[in-house]
Scaffold this motif. Structure first.
Motif, PDB file in Angstrom:
ATOM      1  N   ASN A   1       6.056  11.411   2.110  1.00 15.31           N
ATOM      2  CA  ASN A   1       6.171  11.530   0.654  1.00 15.31           C
ATOM      3  C   ASN A   1       5.597  10.318  -0.080  1.00 15.31           C
ATOM      4  N   TYR A   2       5.539   9.186   0.580  1.00 16.31           N
ATOM      5  CA  TYR A   2       5.097   7.956  -0.068  1.00 16.31           C
ATOM      6  C   TYR A   2       3.616   7.658   0.116  1.00 16.31           C
ATOM      7  N   LEU A   3       2.957   8.327   1.056  1.00 16.23           N
ATOM      8  CA  LEU A   3       1.558   8.040   1.347  1.00 16.23           C
ATOM      9  C   LEU A   3       0.654   8.312   0.146  1.00 16.23           C
ATOM     10  N   LEU A   4       0.765   9.490  -0.446  1.00 17.60           N
ATOM     11  CA  LEU A   4      -0.084   9.829  -1.596  1.00 17.60           C
ATOM     12  C   LEU A   4       0.206   8.898  -2.773  1.00 17.60           C
ATOM     13  N   GLN A   5       1.474   8.582  -2.985  1.00 16.63           N
ATOM     14  CA  GLN A   5       1.845   7.678  -4.079  1.00 16.63           C
ATOM     15  C   GLN A   5       1.252   6.285  -3.863  1.00 16.63           C
ATOM     16  N   ALA A   6       1.275   5.806  -2.632  1.00 16.60           N
ATOM     17  CA  ALA A   6       0.719   4.483  -2.330  1.00 16.60           C
ATOM     18  C   ALA A   6      -0.797   4.479  -2.548  1.00 16.60           C
ATOM     19  N   ARG A   7      -1.462   5.551  -2.143  1.00 12.75           N
ATOM     20  CA  ARG A   7      -2.913   5.651  -2.364  1.00 12.75           C
ATOM     21  C   ARG A   7      -3.242   5.644  -3.851  1.00 12.75           C
ATOM     22  N   GLU A   8      -2.474   6.406  -4.621  1.00 10.29           N
ATOM     23  CA  GLU A   8      -2.703   6.445  -6.067  1.00 10.29           C
ATOM     24  C   GLU A   8      -2.480   5.075  -6.696  1.00 10.29           C
ATOM     25  N   ALA A   9      -1.465   4.356  -6.242  1.00 13.76           N
ATOM     26  CA  ALA A   9      -1.193   3.016  -6.768  1.00 13.76           C
ATOM     27  C   ALA A   9      -2.374   2.088  -6.482  1.00 13.76           C
ATOM     28  N   LEU A  10      -2.950   2.188  -5.286  1.00 15.99           N
ATOM     29  CA  LEU A  10      -4.109   1.355  -4.953  1.00 15.99           C
ATOM     30  C   LEU A  10      -5.319   1.715  -5.796  1.00 15.99           C
ATOM     31  N   LEU A  11      -5.557   3.017  -6.003  1.00 16.05           N
ATOM     32  CA  LEU A  11      -6.685   3.439  -6.837  1.00 16.05           C
ATOM     33  C   LEU A  11      -6.531   2.960  -8.278  1.00 16.05           C
ATOM     34  N   GLU A  12      -5.289   2.877  -8.734  1.00 10.41           N
ATOM     35  CA  GLU A  12      -5.006   2.390 -10.085  1.00 10.41           C
ATOM     36  C   GLU A  12      -4.908   0.865 -10.123  1.00 10.41           C
ATOM     37  N   GLU A  13      -5.199   0.220  -9.000  1.00 10.64           N
ATOM     38  CA  GLU A  13      -5.137  -1.238  -8.849  1.00 10.64           C
ATOM     39  C   GLU A  13      -3.751  -1.809  -9.140  1.00 10.64           C
ATOM     40  N   ASN A  14      -2.728  -1.010  -8.839  1.00 11.61           N
ATOM     41  CA  ASN A  14      -1.352  -1.467  -8.982  1.00 11.61           C
ATOM     42  C   ASN A  14      -0.933  -2.064  -7.636  1.00 11.61           C
ATOM     43  N   TYR A  15      -1.383  -3.291  -7.397  1.00 11.62           N
ATOM     44  CA  TYR A  15      -1.191  -3.936  -6.106  1.00 11.62           C
ATOM     45  C   TYR A  15       0.245  -4.426  -5.889  1.00 11.62           C
TER      46      TYR A  15
ATOM     47  N   ALA B   1       2.040  -0.739  -4.570  1.00 19.30           N
ATOM     48  CA  ALA B   1       1.580  -0.150  -3.308  1.00 19.30           C
ATOM     49  C   ALA B   1       2.372  -0.633  -2.086  1.00 19.30           C
ATOM     50  N   PRO B   2       2.603  -1.942  -1.898  1.00 19.26           N
ATOM     51  CA  PRO B   2       3.378  -2.369  -0.727  1.00 19.26           C
ATOM     52  C   PRO B   2       4.818  -1.866  -0.762  1.00 19.26           C
ATOM     53  N   THR B   3       5.384  -1.763  -1.943  1.00 17.73           N
ATOM     54  CA  THR B   3       6.749  -1.247  -2.059  1.00 17.73           C
ATOM     55  C   THR B   3       6.812   0.187  -1.546  1.00 17.73           C
ATOM     56  N   LEU B   4       5.815   0.986  -1.903  1.00 19.93           N
ATOM     57  CA  LEU B   4       5.775   2.371  -1.460  1.00 19.93           C
ATOM     58  C   LEU B   4       5.508   2.490   0.036  1.00 19.93           C
ATOM     59  N   THR B   5       4.618   1.657   0.569  1.00 14.41           N
ATOM     60  CA  THR B   5       4.362   1.730   2.013  1.00 14.41           C
ATOM     61  C   THR B   5       5.571   1.248   2.808  1.00 14.41           C
ATOM     62  N   ASN B   6       6.301   0.287   2.277  1.00 13.72           N
ATOM     63  CA  ASN B   6       7.525  -0.161   2.966  1.00 13.72           C
ATOM     64  C   ASN B   6       8.562   0.950   3.023  1.00 13.72           C
ATOM     65  N   LYS B   7       8.603   1.787   2.002  1.00 12.14           N
ATOM     66  CA  LYS B   7       9.544   2.916   2.003  1.00 12.14           C
ATOM     67  C   LYS B   7       9.169   3.958   3.049  1.00 12.14           C
ATOM     68  N   SER B   8       7.910   3.974   3.453  1.00 12.14           N
ATOM     69  CA  SER B   8       7.479   4.953   4.454  1.00 12.14           C
ATOM     70  C   SER B   8       7.859   4.519   5.867  1.00 12.14           C
ATOM     71  N   GLN B   9       8.290   3.281   6.024  1.00  9.75           N
ATOM     72  CA  GLN B   9       8.675   2.796   7.346  1.00  9.75           C
ATOM     73  C   GLN B   9      10.165   2.988   7.555  1.00  9.75           C
ATOM     74  N   ASP B  10      10.528   3.201   8.785  1.00 13.35           N
ATOM     75  CA  ASP B  10      11.924   3.343   9.135  1.00 13.35           C
ATOM     76  C   ASP B  10      12.579   1.965   9.157  1.00 13.35           C
ATOM     77  N   ARG B  11      13.853   1.931   8.983  1.00 12.59           N
ATOM     78  CA  ARG B  11      14.583   0.663   9.008  1.00 12.59           C
ATOM     79  C   ARG B  11      14.361  -0.071  10.321  1.00 12.59           C
ATOM     80  N   TYR B  12      14.195   0.686  11.394  1.00 15.36           N
ATOM     81  CA  TYR B  12      14.046   0.083  12.708  1.00 15.36           C
ATOM     82  C   TYR B  12      12.623   0.228  13.248  1.00 15.36           C
ATOM     83  N   SER B  13      11.628   0.128  12.388  1.00 18.99           N
ATOM     84  CA  SER B  13      10.249   0.181  12.858  1.00 18.99           C
ATOM     85  C   SER B  13      10.026  -0.967  13.837  1.00 18.99           C
ATOM     86  N   GLU B  14       9.434  -0.644  14.950  1.00 18.29           N
ATOM     87  CA  GLU B  14       9.279  -1.630  16.014  1.00 18.29           C
ATOM     88  C   GLU B  14       8.059  -2.509  15.781  1.00 18.29           C
ATOM     89  N   LEU B  15       8.078  -3.671  16.374  1.00 15.64           N
ATOM     90  CA  LEU B  15       6.995  -4.636  16.263  1.00 15.64           C
ATOM     91  C   LEU B  15       6.205  -4.660  17.558  1.00 15.64           C
TER      92      LEU B  15
END
Length: 92
Positions: free
Chosen positions: A35-49, A52-66
């Motif tokens: 759900n956040y991928l398209l929103q993050a892309r739109e934010a980047l196209l609108e140069e809302n830098y 965009a990271p806030t939206l991509t962080n929401k796309s990650q799980d709390r326990y995303s592995e490193l």
């Protein structure tokens, strides 16, 4: 296997990687991530830098592995003299 190579002519630092090394066990997928991928892309196209990271962080799980490195390797070489005609490139 792969490696990231840093350094100079006489000293190179290799950070070795292997695809199965992770910081913990399997991740718990975030079903809302798509759900956040398209929103993050739109934010980047609108140069809302800021957004965009806030939206991509929401796309990650709390326990995303490193991704972990396998080993560090330091290579020191003595060539006796000043290097000439030296270059470094990346061939994928």
């Amino acid at each position: 296997m792969g490696a990231m190579v840093f350094g100079k002519v006489d000293e190179e630092f290799h950070q070795l990687n292997e695809s199965t090394l992770w910081s913990d066990g399997p991740i718990n997928p975030n079903p809302k991530a798509k759900n956040y991928l398209l929103q993050a892309r739109e934010a980047l196209l609108e140069e809302n830098y800021a957004l965009a990271p806030t939206l991509t962080n929401k796309s990650q799980d709390r326990y995303s592995e490193l991704y972990e490195s396998l080993r560090d390797l330091l290579i020191r070489q003595s060539f006796g003299g000043k290097p000439t005609n030296y270059n470094r490139d990346l061939n994928i």
